[in-house]
Write an enzyme that holds these catalytic residues in place. Sequence first.
Site, PDB file in Angstrom:
ATOM      1  N   HIS A  81       0.947  -1.341   0.057  1.00  0.00           N
ATOM      2  CA  HIS A  81      -0.054   0.142  -0.013  1.00  0.00           C
ATOM      3  C   HIS A  81       0.874   1.450  -0.126  1.00  0.00           C
ATOM      4  O   HIS A  81       2.142   1.511   0.684  1.00  0.00           O
ATOM      5  CB  HIS A  81      -1.079  -0.101   1.078  1.00  0.00           C
ATOM      6  CG  HIS A  81      -0.118  -0.278   2.296  1.00  0.00           C
ATOM      7  ND1 HIS A  81       0.213   1.018   3.202  1.00  0.00           N
ATOM      8  CD2 HIS A  81       0.248  -1.018   3.256  1.00  0.00           C
ATOM      9  CE1 HIS A  81       0.908   0.554   4.259  1.00  0.00           C
ATOM     10  NE2 HIS A  81       0.581  -0.661   4.338  1.00  0.00           N
ATOM     11  N   ASP A  82       0.268   2.144  -0.868  1.00  0.00           N
ATOM     12  CA  ASP A  82       0.798   3.862  -1.000  1.00  0.00           C
ATOM     13  C   ASP A  82       2.455   3.683  -1.396  1.00  0.00           C
ATOM     14  O   ASP A  82       3.075   4.737  -1.196  1.00  0.00           O
ATOM     15  CB  ASP A  82       1.028   4.347   0.480  1.00  0.00           C
ATOM     16  CG  ASP A  82      -0.386   4.248   1.132  1.00  0.00           C
ATOM     17  OD1 ASP A  82      -1.229   4.939   0.737  1.00  0.00           O
ATOM     18  OD2 ASP A  82      -0.709   3.597   2.041  1.00  0.00           O
TER      19      ASP A  82
ATOM     20  N   GLY B 204       4.837  -1.245   2.911  1.00  0.00           N
ATOM     21  CA  GLY B 204       4.070   0.096   2.599  1.00  0.00           C
ATOM     22  C   GLY B 204       4.953   1.295   2.612  1.00  0.00           C
ATOM     23  O   GLY B 204       5.927   1.318   3.186  1.00  0.00           O
TER      24      GLY B 204
END
Length: 262
Positions: free
Chosen positions: A121-122, A139
């Site tokens: 994520h991200d 992440g």
Amino acid sequence: MSNIHQTAIVDAGAEIDPSVTIGPYAVIGPHVRIGAGTVVGAHCVIEGRTTIGRDNRIFQFASLGAVPQDKKYAGEDTRLVIGDRNTIREFCTFNTGTAQDKGVTTIGDDNWIMAYVHIAHDCVVGHHTTMANNTTLAGHVEVGDWATVGGLTGVLQRMRIGAHTMVGFASHIGKDVPPFMVVDGNPLAVRGVNLVGLRRRDFSAQRIAAIREMHKLLYRQGLTLEQARSAIQALAAQVPDAAQDVAMMDTFLAAAAQGIAR
């Protein structure tokens, strides 16, 4: 659409260009958008709010757009955005972003991403990168343009890998890796300048000499990071052809809140 296999499950809400090819048993969710010329292999699952650009080749069994592997995730509408002309090999897993950060995971254009790569994520992945088999990005990781990451490498949360870097096989990235460097190992060590990559990209002799000087200032003179930054900044006037390279390095070092590989 004749180029979508009859066994594929494509939600009516998905926006699929008529030129897209989708293989057997693939599953495409309602909020997915796929651009012209992209090929999706058999048994792929593309879900979530995922946007994929043009002329990508996604091989069988990839999972793109699943919710983030973050215990704080509470069902927010976060996204995955993939650019154009990427090669995404078997069993890759790319997750959407989180509300605690940008809310989007981003992969740029012309990347070569080998089997079993995980992009959490991200993350922000630039253009023209290469990630070998089993590279794992935790992440919030950033990977700069033209970076090459060796297989079985693990990258901790919030680390940054600069542009034009080369990361060796089975490395542990627990500090930011400045642009242009070659690193490897666990613990991570800087081995030199990525001369092979720079020459392949037609960097001039003057630019390469300035980059080698930046390496010397960071790693061979016993300077503190701030002292090295000051000396590096002065190179822009001394070697005008390398001004953009100096600016890239200085910007990277200025944001190295967690330290750099040294």
